[in-house]
Design a protein around this motif. Structure first.
Motif, PDB file in Angstrom:
ATOM      1  N   ILE A  73       0.852  -1.186   0.000  1.00 24.49           N
ATOM      2  CA  ILE A  73       0.000   0.000   0.000  1.00 24.49           C
ATOM      3  C   ILE A  73       0.886   1.234   0.000  1.00 24.49           C
ATOM      4  O   ILE A  73       1.805   1.342   0.811  1.00 24.49           O
ATOM      5  CB  ILE A  73      -0.918   0.031   1.234  1.00 24.49           C
ATOM      6  CG1 ILE A  73      -1.864  -1.156   1.225  1.00 24.49           C
ATOM      7  CG2 ILE A  73      -1.695   1.340   1.285  1.00 24.49           C
ATOM      8  CD1 ILE A  73      -2.651  -1.309   2.506  1.00 24.49           C
ATOM      9  N   LEU A 114      -3.445   5.300   1.487  1.00 21.53           N
ATOM     10  CA  LEU A 114      -4.651   4.739   2.094  1.00 21.53           C
ATOM     11  C   LEU A 114      -5.512   5.890   2.598  1.00 21.53           C
ATOM     12  O   LEU A 114      -5.219   6.497   3.616  1.00 21.53           O
ATOM     13  CB  LEU A 114      -4.274   3.798   3.240  1.00 21.53           C
ATOM     14  CG  LEU A 114      -5.413   3.109   3.975  1.00 21.53           C
ATOM     15  CD1 LEU A 114      -6.203   2.218   3.030  1.00 21.53           C
ATOM     16  CD2 LEU A 114      -4.880   2.299   5.125  1.00 21.53           C
ATOM     17  N   VAL A 141      -7.575   3.927  -2.486  1.00 22.49           N
ATOM     18  CA  VAL A 141      -6.406   3.167  -2.073  1.00 22.49           C
ATOM     19  C   VAL A 141      -5.493   3.027  -3.289  1.00 22.49           C
ATOM     20  O   VAL A 141      -5.964   2.778  -4.404  1.00 22.49           O
ATOM     21  CB  VAL A 141      -6.807   1.771  -1.537  1.00 22.49           C
ATOM     22  CG1 VAL A 141      -5.594   0.895  -1.326  1.00 22.49           C
ATOM     23  CG2 VAL A 141      -7.600   1.908  -0.251  1.00 22.49           C
TER      24      VAL A 141
END
Length: 160
Positions: free
Chosen positions: A37, A40, A45
């Motif tokens: 990731i 976020l 995302v």
């Protein structure tokens, strides 16, 4: 999320770290993909996959396997749903919100492969189009190092 929904601008660091731990460490297949990731937020995302020999689907062109693309889009879409659920329940402490994801699962996944997946790394983006009480709908993108759209996806997830 729908355009009219009021979302917080940012999550608490504890919530972000908890989601990253689930996504990057507890879901071992995401480790195999190298899925990380990078952003976020409640409304979007963003993740990244660095190309490596284990992900090659066509040896002559060093092209990423289509299964990597579909699995990455599915996982990123699910993470967007987790973020949207977390944003919906901001009145709860971060630890309590992180327990809401036990029943999340993919109902339907569609991927359109638009261009060959060739590059040193790839960016995956996902947003929730609708978060209902039982089902969430998402839209996802798989982009090359230059930002060019290589694949597009949509998915539905069970949330309860």
């Amino acid at each position: 999320m729908t355009k009219n929904a009021k979302l917080p601008l940012e999550f608490e660091p504890e919530f972000i770290e908890g989601l990253k731990e689930i996504f990057e460490e507890k879901i071992v297949f995401n480790q195999v993909l190298g899925l990380k990731i990078t952003t976020l937020r409640p409304q979007q995302v963003v993740a990244r996959i660095d190309m490596k020999p284990d992900l090659v689907g066509h040896y002559a062109y060093n092209r990423v396997h289509g299964g990597v693309i579909s699995a990455g889009l599915d996982a990123t879409g699910a993470m967007a749903v987790m973020a949207a659920i977390g944003a919906r329940h901001m009145d709860e402490p971060p630890a309590q919100r992180l327990h809401r994801f036990a029943k999340l699962g993919t109902i339907d996944l569609r991927v359109d492969y638009l261009r060959p997946g060739i590059g040193s790394h790839f960016e995956l983006r996902a947003e929730v189009l609708r978060l209902g009480s039982r089902v969430a709908s998402t839209r996802m993108e798989f982009l090359g190092p230059d930002g060019q759209l290589m694949s597009a996806g949509s998915a539905a997830y069970i949330v309860s």
